[in-house]
Design a protein around this motif. Structure first.
Motif, PDB file in Angstrom:
ATOM      1  N   ASP A 165       0.832  -1.196   0.000  1.00 47.50           N
ATOM      2  CA  ASP A 165       0.000   0.000   0.000  1.00 47.50           C
ATOM      3  C   ASP A 165       0.870   1.252   0.000  1.00 47.50           C
ATOM      4  N   GLN A 166       1.961   1.225   0.760  1.00 45.62           N
ATOM      5  CA  GLN A 166       2.883   2.367   0.803  1.00 45.62           C
ATOM      6  C   GLN A 166       3.521   2.573  -0.572  1.00 45.62           C
ATOM      7  N   TRP A 167       3.912   1.490  -1.228  1.00 47.28           N
ATOM      8  CA  TRP A 167       4.509   1.586  -2.557  1.00 47.28           C
ATOM      9  C   TRP A 167       3.527   2.196  -3.546  1.00 47.28           C
ATOM     10  N   LEU A 168       2.275   1.731  -3.488  1.00 46.59           N
ATOM     11  CA  LEU A 168       1.239   2.291  -4.364  1.00 46.59           C
ATOM     12  C   LEU A 168       1.028   3.779  -4.079  1.00 46.59           C
ATOM     13  N   ASN A 169       0.969   4.128  -2.813  1.00 47.56           N
ATOM     14  CA  ASN A 169       0.793   5.535  -2.429  1.00 47.56           C
ATOM     15  C   ASN A 169       1.955   6.400  -2.918  1.00 47.56           C
ATOM     16  N   ASN A 170       3.185   5.857  -2.863  1.00 49.28           N
ATOM     17  CA  ASN A 170       4.345   6.605  -3.360  1.00 49.28           C
ATOM     18  C   ASN A 170       4.218   6.880  -4.854  1.00 49.28           C
ATOM     19  N   LEU A 171       3.738   5.903  -5.610  1.00 52.64           N
ATOM     20  CA  LEU A 171       3.541   6.106  -7.049  1.00 52.64           C
ATOM     21  C   LEU A 171       2.502   7.194  -7.297  1.00 52.64           C
ATOM     22  N   LEU A 172       1.459   7.195  -6.487  1.00 57.72           N
ATOM     23  CA  LEU A 172       0.420   8.220  -6.627  1.00 57.72           C
ATOM     24  C   LEU A 172       0.957   9.606  -6.250  1.00 57.72           C
ATOM     25  N   GLU A 173       1.759   9.660  -5.199  1.00 58.53           N
ATOM     26  CA  GLU A 173       2.326  10.937  -4.767  1.00 58.53           C
ATOM     27  C   GLU A 173       3.257  11.520  -5.831  1.00 58.53           C
ATOM     28  N   ARG A 174       3.980  10.646  -6.530  1.00 58.98           N
ATOM     29  CA  ARG A 174       4.887  11.101  -7.601  1.00 58.98           C
ATOM     30  C   ARG A 174       4.127  11.370  -8.895  1.00 58.98           C
ATOM     31  N   GLU A 175       2.818  11.177  -8.831  1.00 57.97           N
ATOM     32  CA  GLU A 175       1.918  11.419  -9.963  1.00 57.97           C
ATOM     33  C   GLU A 175       2.268  10.593 -11.197  1.00 57.97           C
ATOM     34  N   GLU A 176       2.785   9.367 -10.952  1.00 58.74           N
ATOM     35  CA  GLU A 176       3.059   8.456 -12.063  1.00 58.74           C
ATOM     36  C   GLU A 176       1.764   7.804 -12.555  1.00 58.74           C
ATOM     37  N   TYR A 177       0.792   7.738 -11.662  1.00 58.10           N
ATOM     38  CA  TYR A 177      -0.520   7.166 -11.969  1.00 58.10           C
ATOM     39  C   TYR A 177      -1.584   8.042 -11.321  1.00 58.10           C
ATOM     40  N   ALA A 178      -2.791   7.933 -11.833  1.00 62.32           N
ATOM     41  CA  ALA A 178      -3.888   8.735 -11.296  1.00 62.32           C
ATOM     42  C   ALA A 178      -4.633   8.019 -10.174  1.00 62.32           C
ATOM     43  N   SER A 179      -4.550   6.678 -10.156  1.00 69.66           N
ATOM     44  CA  SER A 179      -5.285   5.926  -9.134  1.00 69.66           C
ATOM     45  C   SER A 179      -4.630   4.567  -8.913  1.00 69.66           C
ATOM     46  N   LYS A 180      -4.981   3.940  -7.797  1.00 68.58           N
ATOM     47  CA  LYS A 180      -4.473   2.598  -7.524  1.00 68.58           C
ATOM     48  C   LYS A 180      -5.005   1.612  -8.563  1.00 68.58           C
ATOM     49  N   SER A 181      -6.213   1.825  -9.038  1.00 65.28           N
ATOM     50  CA  SER A 181      -6.775   0.955 -10.072  1.00 65.28           C
ATOM     51  C   SER A 181      -5.923   0.993 -11.338  1.00 65.28           C
ATOM     52  N   GLU A 182      -5.472   2.180 -11.688  1.00 61.71           N
ATOM     53  CA  GLU A 182      -4.628   2.326 -12.875  1.00 61.71           C
ATOM     54  C   GLU A 182      -3.315   1.562 -12.692  1.00 61.71           C
ATOM     55  N   ILE A 183      -2.743   1.627 -11.499  1.00 62.32           N
ATOM     56  CA  ILE A 183      -1.497   0.909 -11.208  1.00 62.32           C
ATOM     57  C   ILE A 183      -1.715  -0.591 -11.327  1.00 62.32           C
ATOM     58  N   VAL A 184      -2.764  -1.085 -10.679  1.00 62.18           N
ATOM     59  CA  VAL A 184      -3.039  -2.521 -10.685  1.00 62.18           C
ATOM     60  C   VAL A 184      -3.299  -3.006 -12.106  1.00 62.18           C
ATOM     61  N   ASN A 185      -4.074  -2.261 -12.883  1.00 60.39           N
ATOM     62  CA  ASN A 185      -4.333  -2.656 -14.267  1.00 60.39           C
ATOM     63  C   ASN A 185      -3.043  -2.679 -15.084  1.00 60.39           C
ATOM     64  N   ASP A 186      -2.158  -1.711 -14.865  1.00 58.59           N
ATOM     65  CA  ASP A 186      -0.884  -1.678 -15.579  1.00 58.59           C
ATOM     66  C   ASP A 186      -0.031  -2.893 -15.197  1.00 58.59           C
ATOM     67  N   LEU A 187       0.017  -3.208 -13.912  1.00 55.60           N
ATOM     68  CA  LEU A 187       0.770  -4.381 -13.456  1.00 55.60           C
ATOM     69  C   LEU A 187       0.210  -5.672 -14.064  1.00 55.60           C
ATOM     70  N   ILE A 188      -1.106  -5.779 -14.135  1.00 56.96           N
ATOM     71  CA  ILE A 188      -1.733  -6.967 -14.718  1.00 56.96           C
ATOM     72  C   ILE A 188      -1.409  -7.064 -16.207  1.00 56.96           C
ATOM     73  N   ARG A 189      -1.474  -5.943 -16.928  1.00 57.23           N
ATOM     74  CA  ARG A 189      -1.110  -5.942 -18.365  1.00 57.23           C
ATOM     75  C   ARG A 189       0.320  -6.421 -18.566  1.00 57.23           C
ATOM     76  N   LYS A 190       1.224  -5.923 -17.732  1.00 56.84           N
ATOM     77  CA  LYS A 190       2.634  -6.318 -17.842  1.00 56.84           C
ATOM     78  C   LYS A 190       2.808  -7.802 -17.511  1.00 56.84           C
ATOM     79  N   ALA A 191       2.106  -8.292 -16.509  1.00 53.06           N
ATOM     80  CA  ALA A 191       2.197  -9.702 -16.140  1.00 53.06           C
ATOM     81  C   ALA A 191       1.642 -10.584 -17.261  1.00 53.06           C
ATOM     82  N   ARG A 192       0.549 -10.142 -17.881  1.00 51.40           N
ATOM     83  CA  ARG A 192      -0.031 -10.915 -18.990  1.00 51.40           C
ATOM     84  C   ARG A 192       0.918 -10.952 -20.179  1.00 51.40           C
ATOM     85  N   ALA A 193       1.573  -9.837 -20.478  1.00 46.86           N
ATOM     86  CA  ALA A 193       2.538  -9.792 -21.582  1.00 46.86           C
ATOM     87  C   ALA A 193       3.716 -10.714 -21.281  1.00 46.86           C
TER      88      ALA A 193
END
Length: 83
Positions: free
Chosen positions: A13-41
């Motif tokens: 959760d802290q790692w996800l929050n850090n990504l949000l704070e750095r504005e790399e993603y707009a939401s935790k959902s966006e992060i999780v979906n990106d991680l899932i896309r990468k895992a599927r690839a």
């Protein structure tokens, strides 16, 4: 889009929050979906490699020596102008 409720461990959760704070993603959902896309690839790549290995194993053994194989590769590189 399907909605899900998931729980994260404190470090995740802290790692996800850090990504949000750095504005790399707009939401935790966006992060999780990106991680899932990468895992599927990655899974697709693994399946491709596995299929190639299986095909290679089924093709049998070679009788050429190391030197013959090397000479064949060099000849091909010369034909292609790469050597």
């Amino acid at each position: 889009m399907t909605r899900q409720s998931i729980s994260f461990s404190a470090p995740n959760d802290q790692w996800l929050n850090n990504l949000l704070e750095r504005e790399e993603y707009a939401s935790k959902s966006e992060i999780v979906n990106d991680l899932i896309r990468k895992a599927r690839a990655q899974q697709s790549e693994i399946e491709l490699i596995r299929a190639k290995l299986m095909a290679s194993e089924k093709s049998g053994f070679i009788t050429q020596t190391r030197e013959e194989i090397r000479a064949e590769f060099k000849a091909e590189l010369r034909r292609n102008g790469e050597l």
